[in-house]
Scaffold this motif. Structure first.
Motif, PDB file in Angstrom:
ATOM      1  N   ARG A   7       0.809  -1.223   0.000  1.00 13.30           N
ATOM      2  CA  ARG A   7       0.000   0.000   0.000  1.00 13.30           C
ATOM      3  C   ARG A   7       0.841   1.271   0.000  1.00 13.30           C
ATOM      4  NH1 ARG A   7       0.461   1.408   5.146  1.00 13.30           N
ATOM      5  NH2 ARG A   7       0.361  -0.088   6.826  1.00 13.30           N
ATOM      6  N   ARG A   8       2.109   1.207   0.422  1.00 18.86           N
ATOM      7  CA  ARG A   8       2.979   2.381   0.471  1.00 18.86           C
ATOM      8  C   ARG A   8       4.033   2.419  -0.613  1.00 18.86           C
ATOM      9  NH1 ARG A   8       6.139   3.328   5.713  1.00 18.86           N
ATOM     10  NH2 ARG A   8       6.696   5.181   4.541  1.00 18.86           N
ATOM     11  N   VAL A   9       4.499   1.248  -1.041  1.00 17.92           N
ATOM     12  CA  VAL A   9       5.693   1.174  -1.890  1.00 17.92           C
ATOM     13  C   VAL A   9       5.415   0.329  -3.128  1.00 17.92           C
ATOM     14  CG1 VAL A   9       8.107   0.435  -1.970  1.00 17.92           C
ATOM     15  CG2 VAL A   9       7.169   1.361   0.151  1.00 17.92           C
ATOM     16  N   GLU A  10       5.953   0.798  -4.257  1.00 17.02           N
ATOM     17  CA  GLU A  10       5.944   0.000  -5.480  1.00 17.02           C
ATOM     18  C   GLU A  10       7.324   0.114  -6.114  1.00 17.02           C
ATOM     19  OE1 GLU A  10       2.650  -0.361  -8.554  1.00 17.02           O
ATOM     20  OE2 GLU A  10       4.102   0.949  -9.560  1.00 17.02           O
ATOM     21  N   VAL A  11       7.916  -1.032  -6.404  1.00 12.43           N
ATOM     22  CA  VAL A  11       9.239  -1.065  -7.033  1.00 12.43           C
ATOM     23  C   VAL A  11       9.098  -1.787  -8.364  1.00 12.43           C
ATOM     24  CG1 VAL A  11      11.634  -1.813  -6.824  1.00 12.43           C
ATOM     25  CG2 VAL A  11      10.372  -1.129  -4.776  1.00 12.43           C
ATOM     26  N   THR A  12       9.404  -1.066  -9.430  1.00  8.79           N
ATOM     27  CA  THR A  12       9.394  -1.659 -10.771  1.00  8.79           C
ATOM     28  C   THR A  12      10.784  -1.487 -11.372  1.00  8.79           C
ATOM     29  OG1 THR A  12       8.760   0.360 -11.938  1.00  8.79           O
ATOM     30  CG2 THR A  12       6.962  -1.008 -11.066  1.00  8.79           C
ATOM     31  N   SER A  13      10.957  -1.996 -12.582  1.00 13.06           N
ATOM     32  CA  SER A  13      12.256  -1.854 -13.228  1.00 13.06           C
ATOM     33  C   SER A  13      12.522  -0.409 -13.641  1.00 13.06           C
ATOM     34  CB  SER A  13      12.338  -2.770 -14.448  1.00 13.06           C
ATOM     35  OG  SER A  13      11.252  -2.503 -15.311  1.00 13.06           O
ATOM     36  N   ILE A  16      10.784   3.682  -8.521  1.00  6.60           N
ATOM     37  CA  ILE A  16      10.548   3.323  -7.124  1.00  6.60           C
ATOM     38  C   ILE A  16       9.594   4.388  -6.589  1.00  6.60           C
ATOM     39  CG2 ILE A  16      11.571   3.056  -4.842  1.00  6.60           C
ATOM     40  CD1 ILE A  16      14.228   2.426  -6.365  1.00  6.60           C
ATOM     41  N   THR A  17       8.395   3.967  -6.191  1.00 10.13           N
ATOM     42  CA  THR A  17       7.383   4.897  -5.706  1.00 10.13           C
ATOM     43  C   THR A  17       7.143   4.628  -4.234  1.00 10.13           C
ATOM     44  OG1 THR A  17       6.350   4.860  -7.883  1.00 10.13           O
ATOM     45  CG2 THR A  17       5.064   5.792  -6.076  1.00 10.13           C
ATOM     46  N   VAL A  18       7.322   5.672  -3.411  1.00 12.85           N
ATOM     47  CA  VAL A  18       7.116   5.566  -1.970  1.00 12.85           C
ATOM     48  C   VAL A  18       6.160   6.678  -1.556  1.00 12.85           C
ATOM     49  CG1 VAL A  18       8.193   5.557   0.296  1.00 12.85           C
ATOM     50  CG2 VAL A  18       9.450   4.665  -1.672  1.00 12.85           C
ATOM     51  N   ASP A  19       5.020   6.293  -1.007  1.00  4.80           N
ATOM     52  CA  ASP A  19       4.004   7.251  -0.557  1.00  4.80           C
ATOM     53  C   ASP A  19       3.656   8.265  -1.645  1.00  4.80           C
ATOM     54  OD1 ASP A  19       3.794   6.068   1.959  1.00  4.80           O
ATOM     55  OD2 ASP A  19       5.444   7.269   2.759  1.00  4.80           O
ATOM     56  N   GLY A  20       3.540   7.801  -2.873  1.00  3.23           N
ATOM     57  CA  GLY A  20       3.141   8.663  -3.979  1.00  3.23           C
ATOM     58  C   GLY A  20       4.262   9.426  -4.658  1.00  3.23           C
ATOM     59  N   VAL A  21       5.470   9.378  -4.117  1.00  2.00           N
ATOM     60  CA  VAL A  21       6.614  10.068  -4.718  1.00  2.00           C
ATOM     61  C   VAL A  21       7.414   9.045  -5.518  1.00  2.00           C
ATOM     62  CG1 VAL A  21       8.691  11.425  -4.288  1.00  2.00           C
ATOM     63  CG2 VAL A  21       6.698  11.688  -2.790  1.00  2.00           C
ATOM     64  N   LEU A 121      15.991   3.496   4.110  1.00  2.00           N
ATOM     65  CA  LEU A 121      16.485   3.215   2.767  1.00  2.00           C
ATOM     66  C   LEU A 121      16.855   4.547   2.124  1.00  2.00           C
ATOM     67  CD1 LEU A 121      16.947   1.281   0.396  1.00  2.00           C
ATOM     68  CD2 LEU A 121      14.538   1.572  -0.196  1.00  2.00           C
ATOM     69  N   TRP A 122      18.123   4.686   1.783  1.00  2.00           N
ATOM     70  CA  TRP A 122      18.665   5.922   1.212  1.00  2.00           C
ATOM     71  C   TRP A 122      19.116   5.681  -0.219  1.00  2.00           C
ATOM     72  CZ3 TRP A 122      19.171  10.689   3.694  1.00  2.00           C
ATOM     73  CH2 TRP A 122      18.826  10.700   5.049  1.00  2.00           C
ATOM     74  N   ALA A 123      19.137   6.755  -0.988  1.00  2.00           N
ATOM     75  CA  ALA A 123      19.635   6.684  -2.373  1.00  2.00           C
ATOM     76  C   ALA A 123      20.311   7.997  -2.720  1.00  2.00           C
ATOM     77  CB  ALA A 123      18.491   6.413  -3.336  1.00  2.00           C
ATOM     78  N   ARG A 124      21.293   7.900  -3.611  1.00  2.00           N
ATOM     79  CA  ARG A 124      21.930   9.106  -4.146  1.00  2.00           C
ATOM     80  C   ARG A 124      21.226   9.442  -5.452  1.00  2.00           C
ATOM     81  NH1 ARG A 124      27.485   9.000  -3.008  1.00  2.00           N
ATOM     82  NH2 ARG A 124      26.644   9.619  -1.012  1.00  2.00           N
ATOM     83  N   LEU A 125      20.584  10.611  -5.458  1.00  2.00           N
ATOM     84  CA  LEU A 125      19.789  11.063  -6.593  1.00  2.00           C
ATOM     85  C   LEU A 125      20.351  12.394  -7.062  1.00  2.00           C
ATOM     86  CD1 LEU A 125      17.084  10.696  -8.257  1.00  2.00           C
ATOM     87  CD2 LEU A 125      16.021  12.083  -6.486  1.00  2.00           C
ATOM     88  N   HIS A 126      20.971  12.403  -8.229  1.00  2.00           N
ATOM     89  CA  HIS A 126      21.574  13.629  -8.789  1.00  2.00           C
ATOM     90  C   HIS A 126      22.506  14.306  -7.779  1.00  2.00           C
ATOM     91  CE1 HIS A 126      18.956  13.177 -12.185  1.00  2.00           C
ATOM     92  NE2 HIS A 126      17.876  13.311 -11.450  1.00  2.00           N
ATOM     93  N   GLN A 143      12.124  -6.975   2.352  1.00  2.00           N
ATOM     94  CA  GLN A 143      11.535  -7.274   1.051  1.00  2.00           C
ATOM     95  C   GLN A 143      11.701  -6.085   0.099  1.00  2.00           C
ATOM     96  OE1 GLN A 143       7.571  -8.173   2.371  1.00  2.00           O
ATOM     97  NE2 GLN A 143       8.004 -10.353   2.610  1.00  2.00           N
ATOM     98  N   ILE A 144      11.455  -4.894   0.608  1.00  2.00           N
ATOM     99  CA  ILE A 144      11.569  -3.688  -0.220  1.00  2.00           C
ATOM    100  C   ILE A 144      13.018  -3.465  -0.641  1.00  2.00           C
ATOM    101  CG2 ILE A 144      11.329  -1.174  -0.204  1.00  2.00           C
ATOM    102  CD1 ILE A 144       8.892  -1.660   1.718  1.00  2.00           C
ATOM    103  N   TYR A 145      13.934  -3.608   0.307  1.00  4.55           N
ATOM    104  CA  TYR A 145      15.349  -3.378  -0.004  1.00  4.55           C
ATOM    105  C   TYR A 145      15.853  -4.352  -1.067  1.00  4.55           C
ATOM    106  CZ  TYR A 145      20.289  -2.424   0.608  1.00  4.55           C
ATOM    107  OH  TYR A 145      21.598  -2.080   0.385  1.00  4.55           O
TER     108      TYR A 145
END
Length: 157
Positions: A7-13, A16-21, A121-126, A143-145
């Protein structure tokens, strides 16, 4: 390709969508995790575990001590029949109550599944670090990671 969805997270190829972002996988140069600061919820799980462990261990021990003292006092008065009845009642009572031990043991097991720490869960984005997800549910975080790792690896990152 879909790697994970709740309900909060979707990960596709692709995203990565978390809470609508949504974050594009190809824009992420690095993904990592770390433990965050504890919350009231995680601390209450630790307290709840301690209470459950005490409850699970103290009640049978207390019942055994009471039963042994009753049997000892009955046999001390040379009332062997009463001692045998007490022992029989204790055995029947223990067998009747044994299935009820499943309930607190299940609670204890689920508290370990949920975890007692906050996972981030952190990521380097730009060239900036972005917190993608913060949760105290260890099972879902794992599971998400793993899904994020698969998505990033499939993208060539």
């Amino acid at each position: 390709m879909l790697y994970y969805r709740d309900r909060r997270v979707e990960v596709t190829s692709a995203t990565i969508t978390v809470d609508g972002v949504a974050y594009r996988v190809r824009d992420l140069s690095l993904v990592w995790h770390r433990k965050g600061r504890g919350t009231v919820r995680t601390r209450s799980r630790l307290l709840g575990r301690a209470v459950l462990v005490l409850l699970i261990s103290a009640l049978p021990a207390g019942a055994i001590v009471c039963g042994v003292s009753l049997v000892y006092s009955a046999q001390d008065r040379a009332n062997w029949r009463l001692a045998a009845v007490i022992v029989a009642l204790l055995v029947v009572g223990a067998l009747a109550l044994a299935p009820l031990a499943e309930l607190p043991l299940g609670w204890l097991d689920r508290s370990y599944d949920r975890g007692s720490a906050v996972h981030e869960l952190w990521a380097r984005l730009h060239d900036r670090d972005v917190l993608l997800l913060r949760t105290s549910d260890a099972l879902h975080f794992g599971q998400i990671y793993r899904a994020v790792q698969r998505a990033v690896e499939a993208d060539g990152g």
